[in-house]
Enzyme design. Structure first.
Site, PDB file in Angstrom:
ATOM      1  N   SER A 116       0.833  -1.205   0.000  1.00  0.00           N
ATOM      2  CA  SER A 116       0.000   0.000   0.000  1.00  0.00           C
ATOM      3  C   SER A 116       0.864   1.251   0.000  1.00  0.00           C
ATOM      4  O   SER A 116       1.911   1.289   0.658  1.00  0.00           O
ATOM      5  CB  SER A 116      -0.859  -0.037   1.266  1.00  0.00           C
ATOM      6  OG  SER A 116      -1.417   1.217   1.526  1.00  0.00           O
ATOM      7  N   TYR A 140      -2.516  -0.507  10.467  1.00  0.00           N
ATOM      8  CA  TYR A 140      -2.715  -1.178   9.172  1.00  0.00           C
ATOM      9  C   TYR A 140      -1.511  -0.947   8.251  1.00  0.00           C
ATOM     10  O   TYR A 140      -0.927  -1.888   7.704  1.00  0.00           O
ATOM     11  CB  TYR A 140      -3.996  -0.657   8.490  1.00  0.00           C
ATOM     12  CG  TYR A 140      -3.993  -0.911   7.007  1.00  0.00           C
ATOM     13  CD1 TYR A 140      -4.191  -2.193   6.515  1.00  0.00           C
ATOM     14  CD2 TYR A 140      -3.732   0.128   6.102  1.00  0.00           C
ATOM     15  CE1 TYR A 140      -4.137  -2.442   5.146  1.00  0.00           C
ATOM     16  CE2 TYR A 140      -3.680  -0.119   4.742  1.00  0.00           C
ATOM     17  CZ  TYR A 140      -3.878  -1.397   4.272  1.00  0.00           C
ATOM     18  OH  TYR A 140      -3.810  -1.637   2.929  1.00  0.00           O
ATOM     19  N   LYS A 144       1.686  -3.540   6.644  1.00  0.00           N
ATOM     20  CA  LYS A 144       2.158  -3.684   5.255  1.00  0.00           C
ATOM     21  C   LYS A 144       3.674  -3.459   5.200  1.00  0.00           C
ATOM     22  O   LYS A 144       4.400  -4.197   4.523  1.00  0.00           O
ATOM     23  CB  LYS A 144       1.426  -2.698   4.339  1.00  0.00           C
ATOM     24  CG  LYS A 144      -0.063  -2.993   4.181  1.00  0.00           C
ATOM     25  CD  LYS A 144      -0.297  -4.238   3.337  1.00  0.00           C
ATOM     26  CE  LYS A 144      -1.759  -4.595   3.213  1.00  0.00           C
ATOM     27  NZ  LYS A 144      -2.006  -5.821   2.451  1.00  0.00           N
TER      28      LYS A 144
HETATM   29  C1  WQD Z   1      -9.720   9.619  -0.535  1.00  0.00           C
HETATM   30  C2  WQD Z   1      -9.920  11.110  -0.458  1.00  0.00           C
HETATM   31  C3  WQD Z   1     -10.415  11.899   1.773  1.00  0.00           C
HETATM   32  C4  WQD Z   1     -14.249   9.809   2.076  1.00  0.00           C
HETATM   33  C5  WQD Z   1      -6.908   4.760   1.262  1.00  0.00           C
HETATM   34  C6  WQD Z   1      -6.325   3.797   2.255  1.00  0.00           C
HETATM   35  C7  WQD Z   1      -4.850   3.682   2.051  1.00  0.00           C
HETATM   36  C8  WQD Z   1      -4.505   3.308   0.605  1.00  0.00           C
HETATM   37  C9  WQD Z   1      -5.170   4.255  -0.322  1.00  0.00           C
HETATM   38  C10 WQD Z   1      -4.691   0.819   0.515  1.00  0.00           C
HETATM   39  C11 WQD Z   1      -9.259  11.738   0.776  1.00  0.00           C
HETATM   40  C12 WQD Z   1     -11.582  12.113   0.856  1.00  0.00           C
HETATM   41  C13 WQD Z   1     -13.043  10.295   1.613  1.00  0.00           C
HETATM   42  C14 WQD Z   1     -15.306  10.722   2.339  1.00  0.00           C
HETATM   43  C15 WQD Z   1     -13.883  12.531   1.620  1.00  0.00           C
HETATM   44  N1  WQD Z   1      -4.916   2.046   0.147  1.00  0.00           N
HETATM   45  N2  WQD Z   1     -12.865  11.633   1.388  1.00  0.00           N
HETATM   46  N3  WQD Z   1     -15.079  12.059   2.091  1.00  0.00           N
HETATM   47  O1  WQD Z   1      -7.447   8.010   2.666  1.00  0.00           O
HETATM   48  O2  WQD Z   1      -6.545   8.252   0.319  1.00  0.00           O
HETATM   49  O3  WQD Z   1      -6.419   6.072   1.498  1.00  0.00           O
HETATM   50  O4  WQD Z   1      -6.562   4.331  -0.048  1.00  0.00           O
HETATM   51  O5  WQD Z   1      -4.033   0.351   1.298  1.00  0.00           O
HETATM   52  O6  WQD Z   1      -4.339   2.788   2.941  1.00  0.00           O
HETATM   53  O7  WQD Z   1      -6.647   4.239   3.546  1.00  0.00           O
HETATM   54  O8  WQD Z   1      -8.663   6.930   0.710  1.00  0.00           O
HETATM   55  O9  WQD Z   1     -10.961   6.813  -0.126  1.00  0.00           O
HETATM   56  O10 WQD Z   1     -10.582   7.246   2.342  1.00  0.00           O
HETATM   57  O11 WQD Z   1     -10.047   9.036   0.703  1.00  0.00           O
HETATM   58  O12 WQD Z   1     -13.737  13.753   1.430  1.00  0.00           O
HETATM   59  O13 WQD Z   1     -16.397  10.346   2.763  1.00  0.00           O
HETATM   60  O14 WQD Z   1     -11.318  11.365  -0.297  1.00  0.00           O
HETATM   61  O15 WQD Z   1     -10.240  12.982   2.643  1.00  0.00           O
HETATM   62  O16 WQD Z   1      -8.813  12.997   0.377  1.00  0.00           O
HETATM   63  P1  WQD Z   1      -7.248   7.415   1.350  1.00  0.00           P
HETATM   64  P2  WQD Z   1     -10.138   7.442   0.937  1.00  0.00           P
END
Ligand code: WQD
Length: 327
Positions: A116, A140, A144
């Site tokens: 990740s 988490y 990884k």
């Molecule tokens: C994306 C963007 C939020 C939900 C995840 C995993 C990480 C890695 C990549 C695998 C951010 C914004 C989100 C919402 C929002 N993958 N958002 N409202 O945090 O980039 O990371 O994927 O291992 O480990 O945690 O993904 O989809 O939560 O957020 O505004 O309801 O969308 O702030 O900018 P993230 P996400």
């Protein structure tokens, strides 16, 4: 010459299994179905069980003539990992050690590992290269990072060779709409936006619109799940050709904001997505996207789907599966 796919009934795993089958490869799936669905593996053989069950892994390797492994099976909820860390250490870390011990005993030394971009924590420089410091910010993400280190040492001590694929933000569904993501199990942005667009939940809460980005919202690198599946198959072939252990960033190199995702959804669905701007989410980096130079050259891999294609496939899938995946 069979590929064992652990966690092959999950989201990225099932798309990879399907891609392997389409290429005529022999596949066997090991999944405990805790979060995965038997229906998502379609006609691939499925063994329901635990990666830590060494006797079971030995039996699968012998029965199916396993020569390589793609290891997806892991818990992946960042919030849960902070509330129940030992669940993550037991399953993700200890489970992987048992799995690899059984693989090595069976003479299987090629492994593709589902890692990740979260191993980089909040990167100081974007686009992120593989030379960026590993500084996970959750249990988490640290599982990884730990597993990558453990696999490295298995390489030194036992000859295991590993490709660790550090995914950026996986999204979308199969282009023919046969398999996709279970939105009931994900709080990631794309399924949340889909649900809100289809009136299945309250407005999308956009976590912060005062970031120093063009539209004020956070930037991520969204990668189509079928492009990710393709990277896994290339990684298997790279190892089969004698490739050395390596960690690779699997992203597109293109950053998209939260509002870019919302607008793409509005284009795909011909609708208005209800949004509500709320405060920043703790721990969210402003901008994370990959420098994919190394994966491009090492695996001769390039993503082919842009954000509009990702969102169009997600829209098709969720609009035709409004109750999520049901067995
Ligand atoms: C994306 C963007 C939020 C939900 C995840 C995993 C990480 C890695 C990549 C695998 C951010 C914004 C989100 C919402 C929002 N993958 N958002 N409202 O945090 O980039 O990371 O994927 O291992 O480990 O945690 O993904 O989809 O939560 O957020 O505004 O309801 O969308 O702030 O900018 P993230 P996400």
């Amino acid at each position: 010459m069979t590929v064992l796919v652990t966690g092959g009934a999950g989201y990225i795993g099932s798309h990879t299994v399907r891609h392997l089958l389409a290429l005529g490869r022999d596949v066997v799936v090991l999944d405990d179905l805790d979060k995965g669905y038997a229906s998502m593996v379609l006609d691939a053989p499925l063994v329901v069980g635990d990666i830590a069950d060494e006797a079971l892994v030995a039996k699968i390797c012998a029965e199916y003539d396993v020569t390589s492994v793609i290891h997806f099976a892991a818990h992946k909820n960042v919030g849960e990992s902070m509330a129940k860390p030992s669940k993550y250490w037991h399953n993700n870390v200890d489970g992987t050690v048992h799995l690899v011990d059984a693989l090595l005993a069976a003479g299987v030394t090629n492994l593709v590992f589902s890692s990740s971009c979260s191993v980089y924590g909040t990167p100081e420089i974007v686009p992120v290269t593989e030379a960026a410091p590993i500084q996970p910010e959750s249990v988490y993400a640290d599982t990884k990072a730990m597993m990558e280190r453990i696999l490295h040492w298995y390489g030194v001590t036992s000859g295991l060779r590993t490709v660790s694929l550090r995914y950026f933000n996986a999204a979308g569904a199969s282009l023919d709409n046969v398999i996709g993501e279970d939105w009931s199990q994900s709080a990631n942005l794309v399924p949340v936006v889909m649900k809100a667009a289809m009136g299945k939940r309250p407005p999308v809460q956009v976590f912060g619109n005062d970031y120093p980005t063009p539209d004020g919202t956070c930037i991520r690198d969204y990668i189509h799940v079928e492009d990710l599946a393709d990277a896994h198959v290339r990684a298997i072939d790279y190892l089969a050709a004698g490739g050395a252990t390596v960690g690779l960033n699997v992203g597109t190199g293109i950053g998209s904001s939260v509002l870019d995702v919302v607008r793409a959804t509005e284009r795909a669905g011909g609708c208005t997505v209800p949004v509500e701007f709320v405060g920043r989410r703790e721990g969210d980096p402003i901008s994370v996207f990959a420098d994919p130079t190394l994966v491009n050259s090492t695996l001769d891999w390039k993503p082919v789907h842009d954000l509009d294609a990702i969102i169009a496939s997600a829209w098709r899938w969720h609009s035709t599966h409004p109750d999520g995946i049901t067995e």
